[in-house]
Write a protein that holds these residues in place. Structure first.
Motif, PDB file in Angstrom:
ATOM      1  N   LEU A 214       9.046   4.152  -4.753  1.00 48.42           N
ATOM      2  CA  LEU A 214       8.689   3.595  -3.449  1.00 48.42           C
ATOM      3  C   LEU A 214       8.025   2.223  -3.605  1.00 48.42           C
TER       4      LEU A 214
ATOM      5  N   CYS B 167       9.195  12.447   2.087  1.00 47.45           N
ATOM      6  CA  CYS B 167       9.128  12.017   3.499  1.00 47.45           C
ATOM      7  C   CYS B 167      10.359  12.495   4.260  1.00 47.45           C
TER       8      CYS B 167
ATOM      9  N   THR C  66      -2.442   6.653   8.868  1.00 50.82           N
ATOM     10  CA  THR C  66      -2.910   5.430   8.196  1.00 50.82           C
ATOM     11  C   THR C  66      -2.215   4.203   8.783  1.00 50.82           C
TER      12      THR C  66
ATOM     13  N   GLU D 229       4.506  17.332  10.442  1.00 46.49           N
ATOM     14  CA  GLU D 229       4.893  17.273   9.033  1.00 46.49           C
ATOM     15  C   GLU D 229       3.883  18.030   8.158  1.00 46.49           C
TER      16      GLU D 229
ATOM     17  N   GLY E 113      -8.362   4.289  -0.203  1.00 45.94           N
ATOM     18  CA  GLY E 113      -7.762   3.730   1.009  1.00 45.94           C
ATOM     19  C   GLY E 113      -8.806   3.141   1.935  1.00 45.94           C
TER      20      GLY E 113
ATOM     21  N   ILE F 160       0.883  -1.181   0.000  1.00 45.80           N
ATOM     22  CA  ILE F 160       0.000   0.000   0.000  1.00 45.80           C
ATOM     23  C   ILE F 160       0.912   1.220   0.000  1.00 45.80           C
TER      24      ILE F 160
ATOM     25  N   GLY G  82      -7.932  -0.343   0.439  1.00 43.93           N
ATOM     26  CA  GLY G  82      -6.832  -0.442   1.411  1.00 43.93           C
ATOM     27  C   GLY G  82      -7.294  -1.131   2.678  1.00 43.93           C
TER      28      GLY G  82
ATOM     29  N   PRO H 127      -2.011   1.211  -5.304  1.00 44.66           N
ATOM     30  CA  PRO H 127      -1.378   2.528  -5.401  1.00 44.66           C
ATOM     31  C   PRO H 127      -2.278   3.585  -4.780  1.00 44.66           C
TER      32      PRO H 127
ATOM     33  N   GLY I 235       6.072   9.182   8.143  1.00 45.27           N
ATOM     34  CA  GLY I 235       6.399  10.583   7.949  1.00 45.27           C
ATOM     35  C   GLY I 235       7.684  11.013   8.641  1.00 45.27           C
TER      36      GLY I 235
ATOM     37  N   GLY J  63       3.459   5.649   3.836  1.00 45.14           N
ATOM     38  CA  GLY J  63       2.404   6.644   3.894  1.00 45.14           C
ATOM     39  C   GLY J  63       2.431   7.349   5.231  1.00 45.14           C
TER      40      GLY J  63
ATOM     41  N   TRP K 176       1.643   8.684  -3.113  1.00 48.84           N
ATOM     42  CA  TRP K 176       1.668   9.280  -4.449  1.00 48.84           C
ATOM     43  C   TRP K 176       2.928  10.089  -4.728  1.00 48.84           C
TER      44      TRP K 176
ATOM     45  N   ALA L  89      -4.172   2.821  11.520  1.00 45.56           N
ATOM     46  CA  ALA L  89      -5.363   2.081  11.067  1.00 45.56           C
ATOM     47  C   ALA L  89      -4.963   0.675  10.611  1.00 45.56           C
TER      48      ALA L  89
END
Ligand code: NAD
Length: 492
Positions: A167, A295, A242, A396, A218, A158, A222, A186, A263, A238, A161, A245
């Protein structure tokens, strides 16, 4: 450099890639992909439903459980993964152009740092496939005991963008080379380049079901992947939000393992004896390259008070000259943010930083010059005197917004560098190399650059400390996330 304005982007068919075939999404739903340089829909992508996720996972499961992919010779698998990299290289210009439309990334960056880098990562991991081995263990003399290094099974990748393909390749390379099968989801913002990647996989002869690519939301695709009982591992890049989760979904389903690249709020520490010309340049591009959507962006400058004002001024002066505009124009230095949401998000940070007492030195507003008015452009933004503990110091932005702060002692600089929940990357700038190495040990981050910034290589591991992640991408260490050890005992 090619002038990409004269090229015409060709988007892939709006189909999911499942079990070696391009198929329509079950519910027929689509996602509108908006070109951030002009605000217009550039592609209608297929949008996977929970049923499509089921089909993709079953295809990956069957390819792992019922085909020779995981047990074939590593050299044969390596050959196929290497060819996958070659196919990607052959199509790099077409894919890079599509990325400029989906993401707003500069064409030259899409070409070098994303698509070519992705091909390089696939080829690097292919070259390591037949070097993976177990070991014979020095146990009691009446036993022969050894380990086998085996793939995990079905991996759900997962991804975000900002560097859509490199990545992804950091995950597909080691996962496939080690014999896993993969379902790739993606980002909903960059589905087209992922489907072009799927075309390359098909053309390279990746067997049916070994790689499945399902663009989707997602919260739907996702989420279904992260809860699926037949998925063994989630390879995620990501946001930290997320990631939480995904961890909950794993805990509530089958305790699937996770590797997490999250991040950052990475500091660059500038000591008074730093090579200043190089440092200014690296600080500018450490935050403004790829519009700050990186990142490892060097989003905090911690500067010795004796050079603080002149250094901030030099960074701000260069930032004010950055040419913002069409990512396909070779003279452009910074493109638009990826979406209107991301622009609003960054503008929110700017407004709250001003309210919190930070001094806006340059930028802080949309760039609406000429054709930029229709897109999601933000001027490169530099804040000075950012308050310790404030949002801009701690959180961030994921956009072109830089926070500068002075320090009075090296201990204060280290405390400030480490005083956030993230720990992805950092740098130290000084001519005193012994001091640089000593400081590198004190910084709690997965990567420390000394008198340089943002250096990457397939041979060097990348990943975070603290809430920046679990596990490492790149380098042989990446295989740790995609293999497990089996111990075999034999009585002699
Ligand atoms: P995001 O977390 O919003 O989305 C990443 C992926 O997760 C997307 O594919 C999205 O569809 C999916 N997703 C979202 N909600 C989900 C859910 N509930 N269940 C399952 N999947 C879900 O992140 P983003 O905005 O796409 O990317 C930006 C973030 O990624 C930043 O925080 C950035 O620092 C981080 N990042 C980290 C690295 C690294 O290597 N450490 C690299 C690039 C980006």
């Amino acid at each position: 450099m090619t002038d990409a304005r004269s090229m015409k982007a060709e988007f892939p068919a709006a189909k999911l890639f499942i079990n070696g075939e391009f198929v329509d999404p079950g519910g027929g739903a689509t996602i509108d992909v908006v070109d951030p340089s002009n605000g217009r829909v550039c592609y209608r992508a297929p949008c996977a439903s929970a049923e499509d996720v089921e089909r993709a996972v079953q295809a990956a499961r069957a390819a792992f459980d019922q085909t020779k992919w995981p047990t074939m010779s590593a050299a044969s698998r390596a050959k196929i993964v290497r060819r996958f990299g070659e196919k990607l290289l052959e199509r790099r210009e077409a894919i890079a152009l599509v990325e400029t439309h989906e993401n707003g990334k500069l064409y030259r960056d899409a070409l070098a740092e994303d698509v070519s880098a992705a091909a390089g990562a696939l080829q690097y991991f292919a070259s390591l496939a037949d070097k993976l081995s177990g070991e014979t263990l020095p146990v009691r003399g009446d036993f022969l005991t050894y380990t086998l290094r085996e793939p995990l099974g079905v991996v759900a990748a997962i991804v975000p963008w900002n560097f859509p393909l490199s990545l992804t390749a950091w995950k597909l390379g080691p996962a496939l080379a080690a014999g896993n099968t993969v379902v790739l989801k993606p980002s909903e913002l960059t589905p087209a380049s992922a489907l072009m990647l799927a075309e390359c996989a098909r053309d390279a002869g990746i067997p049916a079901g070994v790689l499945n690519v399902i663009p989707g939301l997602g919260a739907v695709a996702g989420d279904a992947l992260s809860r699926h009982l037949a998925v063994d591992h989630i390879a995620f890049t990501g946001s930290t939000r997320t990631a939480r989760a995904l961890l909950r979904a794993s805990a509530e389903s089958n305790l699937k393992t996770l590797s997490l690249e999250l991040g950052g709020k990475s500091p660059q520490i500038i000591l008074a004896d730093a090579p200043l010309d190089e440092a200014v340049e690296a600080c500018v591009w450490g935050i403004f390259s790829n519009k700050g959507e990186v990142c490892s962006a060097g989003s905090r400058l911690l500067i010795d008070r004796s050079i603080y004002h002149s250094f901030v001024e030099r960074v701000a002066e260069r930032a004010s000259r950055i040419k913002v505009g069409d990512p396909r124009d070779p003279s452009t230095e910074m493109g638009p943010l990826v979406s209107s949401t991301q622009l609003d998000n960054a503008m929110g940070f700017v407004a709250r930083a001003i309210e919190a007492g930070a001094r806006l030195v340059v930028g802080g507003e949309r760039d609406t010059a000429g054709a930029n008015g229709a897109g999601f452009f933000l001027r490169p933004t530099v804040f000075a005197d950012v308050r310790p503990g404030s949002e801009l110091e701690q959180e961030e932005v994921f956009g072109p917004v830089l926070a500068c702060m002075p320090f009075d002692s090296v201990d204060e600089a280290i405390a400030s560098a480490n005083g956030v929940r993230y720990g992805l990357a950092a740098s130290v700038w000084t001519r005193d190399t012994a001091r640089a190495h000593a400081l590198a040990r004190k910084i709690r981050a997965g990567v420390v650059w000394l008198n340089t910034y943002d250096q990457f290589d397939t041979a060097a591991p990348f990943g975070g400390y603290k809430q920046s992640g679990w596990g490492r991408d790149l380098s042989p260490a990446a295989f740790d996330s995609y293999t497990q050890k089996k111990c075999v005992w034999t009585r002699l």
